[in-house]
Motif scaffolding. Structure first.
Motif, short mmCIF file in Angstrom:
data_model
loop_
_atom_site.label_atom_id
_atom_site.label_comp_id
_atom_site.label_asym_id
_atom_site.label_seq_id
_atom_site.Cartn_x
_atom_site.Cartn_y
_atom_site.Cartn_z
N GLY A 12 0.80 -1.23 0.00
CA GLY A 12 0.00 0.00 0.00
C GLY A 12 0.83 1.28 0.00
N SER A 13 2.13 1.14 -0.05
CA SER A 13 2.99 2.33 0.08
C SER A 13 3.16 3.11 -1.22
N ARG A 14 3.00 2.43 -2.35
CA ARG A 14 3.25 3.11 -3.63
C ARG A 14 2.27 2.60 -4.70
N GLY A 15 2.23 3.30 -5.82
CA GLY A 15 1.50 2.83 -7.00
C GLY A 15 0.02 2.58 -6.76
N ILE A 16 -0.44 1.46 -7.30
CA ILE A 16 -1.87 1.13 -7.22
C ILE A 16 -2.31 0.97 -5.76
N GLY A 17 -1.47 0.32 -4.96
CA GLY A 17 -1.82 0.10 -3.55
C GLY A 17 -2.01 1.39 -2.79
N TYR A 35 3.74 -2.39 3.67
CA TYR A 35 4.86 -2.07 2.77
C TYR A 35 5.96 -3.09 3.02
N ALA A 36 6.87 -3.22 2.03
CA ALA A 36 7.96 -4.18 2.17
C ALA A 36 9.17 -3.53 2.83
N SER A 37 9.62 -2.39 2.29
CA SER A 37 10.83 -1.76 2.83
C SER A 37 10.78 -0.23 2.83
N ASN A 38 9.86 0.36 2.06
CA ASN A 38 9.85 1.81 1.90
C ASN A 38 8.96 2.47 2.96
N ARG A 39 9.49 2.53 4.17
CA ARG A 39 8.74 3.08 5.31
C ARG A 39 8.29 4.52 5.04
N GLY A 61 6.11 -5.61 6.25
CA GLY A 61 6.01 -7.06 6.09
C GLY A 61 6.22 -7.47 4.65
N ASP A 62 7.06 -8.47 4.46
CA ASP A 62 7.33 -9.02 3.13
C ASP A 62 6.34 -10.16 2.90
N VAL A 63 5.43 -10.02 1.94
CA VAL A 63 4.44 -11.08 1.73
C VAL A 63 5.07 -12.34 1.13
N ASN A 88 -5.17 -7.91 -1.99
CA ASN A 88 -3.91 -8.60 -2.28
C ASN A 88 -3.27 -7.90 -3.47
N ASN A 89 -2.57 -6.79 -3.17
CA ASN A 89 -2.02 -5.95 -4.23
C ASN A 89 -0.51 -6.11 -4.43
N ALA A 90 0.21 -6.43 -3.35
CA ALA A 90 1.68 -6.49 -3.46
C ALA A 90 2.08 -7.46 -4.56
N ASP A 158 7.21 -15.63 -16.37
CA ASP A 158 7.02 -16.11 -14.99
C ASP A 158 6.00 -15.23 -14.25
N TYR A 159 6.08 -13.94 -14.47
CA TYR A 159 5.12 -13.00 -13.87
C TYR A 159 3.71 -13.28 -14.42
N ALA A 160 3.61 -13.43 -15.74
CA ALA A 160 2.29 -13.70 -16.35
C ALA A 160 1.69 -14.97 -15.76
N SER A 162 2.31 -16.24 -12.86
CA SER A 162 1.90 -16.00 -11.46
C SER A 162 0.53 -15.32 -11.43
N LYS A 163 0.26 -14.45 -12.38
CA LYS A 163 -1.03 -13.75 -12.39
C LYS A 163 -2.16 -14.66 -12.90
N ALA A 164 -1.83 -15.59 -13.80
CA ALA A 164 -2.83 -16.58 -14.21
C ALA A 164 -3.22 -17.44 -13.01
N PRO A 189 -5.32 -5.16 -14.14
CA PRO A 189 -4.85 -3.91 -14.73
C PRO A 189 -4.09 -4.20 -16.03
N GLY A 190 -4.15 -3.20 -16.93
CA GLY A 190 -3.34 -3.29 -18.15
C GLY A 190 -2.03 -2.56 -17.92
N ILE A 191 -1.72 -1.58 -18.76
CA ILE A 191 -0.49 -0.81 -18.59
C ILE A 191 -0.81 0.40 -17.72
N ILE A 192 -0.26 0.42 -16.52
CA ILE A 192 -0.58 1.48 -15.55
C ILE A 192 0.71 2.24 -15.19
N GLU A 193 0.60 3.55 -15.13
CA GLU A 193 1.75 4.41 -14.78
C GLU A 193 2.12 4.24 -13.31
N THR A 194 3.12 3.42 -13.02
CA THR A 194 3.63 3.30 -11.64
C THR A 194 5.13 3.01 -11.73
N ASP A 195 5.76 2.88 -10.54
CA ASP A 195 7.20 2.56 -10.47
C ASP A 195 7.50 1.12 -10.86
P1 NAP Z 1 4.76 -0.64 -7.59
O1 NAP Z 1 4.50 0.77 -7.98
O2 NAP Z 1 6.07 -1.27 -7.93
O3 NAP Z 1 4.48 -0.78 -6.01
C1 NAP Z 1 4.67 -2.03 -5.44
C2 NAP Z 1 4.15 -2.02 -4.02
O4 NAP Z 1 4.22 -3.35 -3.52
C3 NAP Z 1 4.98 -1.16 -3.08
O5 NAP Z 1 4.10 -0.64 -2.12
C4 NAP Z 1 5.95 -2.16 -2.47
O6 NAP Z 1 6.40 -1.79 -1.17
C5 NAP Z 1 5.07 -3.37 -2.38
N1 NAP Z 1 5.79 -4.64 -2.37
C6 NAP Z 1 6.68 -5.11 -3.28
N2 NAP Z 1 7.11 -6.32 -2.91
C7 NAP Z 1 6.49 -6.60 -1.73
C8 NAP Z 1 6.56 -7.68 -0.84
N3 NAP Z 1 7.35 -8.73 -1.06
N4 NAP Z 1 5.81 -7.62 0.29
C9 NAP Z 1 5.00 -6.55 0.55
N5 NAP Z 1 4.91 -5.51 -0.27
C10 NAP Z 1 5.64 -5.53 -1.39
O7 NAP Z 1 3.68 -1.62 -8.23
P2 NAP Z 1 2.21 -1.34 -8.87
O8 NAP Z 1 2.39 -1.06 -10.31
O9 NAP Z 1 1.44 -0.43 -8.02
O10 NAP Z 1 1.62 -2.83 -8.79
C11 NAP Z 1 0.67 -3.23 -7.82
C12 NAP Z 1 0.03 -4.51 -8.29
O11 NAP Z 1 -0.57 -4.28 -9.57
C13 NAP Z 1 1.01 -5.66 -8.48
O12 NAP Z 1 0.42 -6.87 -8.06
C14 NAP Z 1 1.23 -5.68 -9.98
O13 NAP Z 1 1.60 -6.96 -10.45
C15 NAP Z 1 -0.15 -5.27 -10.49
N6 NAP Z 1 -0.16 -4.75 -11.85
C16 NAP Z 1 0.50 -3.59 -12.16
C17 NAP Z 1 0.47 -3.15 -13.49
C18 NAP Z 1 1.18 -1.90 -13.94
O14 NAP Z 1 1.23 -1.64 -15.16
N7 NAP Z 1 1.74 -1.10 -13.04
C19 NAP Z 1 -0.22 -3.88 -14.46
C20 NAP Z 1 -0.87 -5.04 -14.08
C21 NAP Z 1 -0.84 -5.48 -12.77
P3 NAP Z 1 7.70 -0.82 -0.94
O15 NAP Z 1 7.21 0.60 -1.22
O16 NAP Z 1 8.06 -1.03 0.49
O17 NAP Z 1 8.75 -1.26 -1.91
#
Ligand code: NAP
Length: 250
Positions: A12-17, A35-39, A61-63, A88-90, A158-160, A162-164, A189-195
């Motif tokens: 929940g610390s960054r991006g979609i979460g 969050y995993a590490s980014n307090r 917590g590392d999921v 379940n977003n991580a 491998d990522y694909a 995992s999502k299937a 989600p499709g292509i989303i602007e995140t880190d």
């Molecule tokens: P992101 O910007 O990289 O953010 C990842 C988040 O997950 C951060 O809060 C990070 O915490 C946390 N995280 C990473 N590894 C973790 C772990 N082992 N345990 C707990 N937390 C962990 O990613 P995002 O783009 O928002 O993606 C969120 C979800 O959407 C993911 O499941 C991703 O597969 C899915 N998704 C994203 C896209 C896309 O285009 N962005 C497309 C399809 C699906 P820290 O801040 O502590 O590092």
């Protein structure tokens, strides 16, 4: 005990979460921001929620680690004393590689975080929310990806995969819990602007892939959060086992 519902958002610390945490708070949820590490990033999400009159707590917590998951849910119990929703977003990607270049360690970590982590978090949530365990019911939303359908060839198959697995998990779990007061759905989600793209070594991926999206643009984290909050909410009371594409037509 407060009647205000509580949701735990993994990653929940960054991006979609982070977008889910902020929108959930605006819609009346109390929020556990994992969050995993980014307090610092997690604290910023909590601060923005509190600033707007909401209630939130950051939980490390590392999921990918079972002990961390157990400790994270214990922290939710300690802080809020109830749980009504789990997102379940991580999730992680990795550097682009063909399957014949991938190490066992890479594949194991990918499945451990993206699949096992989601399953173990769901198990903890079920023990708290299911009527079978004396709970009041609740909702789980899993974050899949369009990669589950498209396969992510030459980038991260491998990522694909995992999502299937998350898609199948969503359908199976929804049926397992349908009479226990817990709805289980997913978004793709499709292509989303995140880190996320930079973490896979492709910082320009969202911009570069935008022309391949029927809507001709990447989506925002907030657009995905809207879909997730809908599936969490009572407005989706008759929806379980659904997987909603949030992909601009991709
Ligand atoms: P992101 O910007 O990289 O953010 C990842 C988040 O997950 C951060 O809060 C990070 O915490 C946390 N995280 C990473 N590894 C973790 C772990 N082992 N345990 C707990 N937390 C962990 O990613 P995002 O783009 O928002 O993606 C969120 C979800 O959407 C993911 O499941 C991703 O597969 C899915 N998704 C994203 C896209 C896309 O285009 N962005 C497309 C399809 C699906 P820290 O801040 O502590 O590092």
């Amino acid at each position: 005990m407060s009647d205000t519902p509580v949701v735990l958002v993994t990653g929940g610390s960054r991006g979609i979460g982070a977008a889910v945490c902020r929108l959930a708070a605006r819609q009346g949820w109390r929020v556990a921001v994992n969050y995993a590490s980014n307090r610092k990033a997690a604290d910023a999400v909590v601060a923005s929620i509190v600033e707007h009159g909401g209630e939130a707590v950051a939980i490390e917590g590392d999921v990918g680690k079972a002990a961390d998951i157990a400790a994270m849910f214990a922290a939710v119990d300690g802080h809020f004393g109830r749980l009504d929703g789990l997102v379940n977003n991580a999730g992680i990607v990795d550097y682009p590689q063909r399957v014949d270049e991938m190490s066992a360690e890479r594949i194991e970590r990918m499945l451990c975080v993206n699949v096992t982590g989601s399953m173990l978090c769901a198990a903890e949530a079920i023990r708290r929310m299911s009527s079978r365990h004396g709970g009041q019911g609740g909702a789980i939303v899993n974050v899949s990806s369009m990669a589950a359908i498209l396969g992510a060839a030459t980038q991260y198959v491998d990522y694909a995969a995992s999502k299937a697995a998350i898609d199948a998990f969503t359908v199976g779990l929804s049926r397992e819990l349908a009479v226990e007061g817990i709805r289980v759905n997913a978004v793709r989600p499709g292509i989303i602007e995140t880190d996320l793209h930079a973490s896979g070594g492709l910082p320009d991926r969202a911009r570069e892939m935008a022309p391949s999206v029927p809507m001709q643009r990447a989506g925002t984290a907030e657009e995905v959060a809207d879909a997730i909050l809908y599936l969490l909410s009572p407005s989706a009371s008759y929806i379980t086992g659904a997987i909603l594409n949030v992909s601009g037509g991709r």
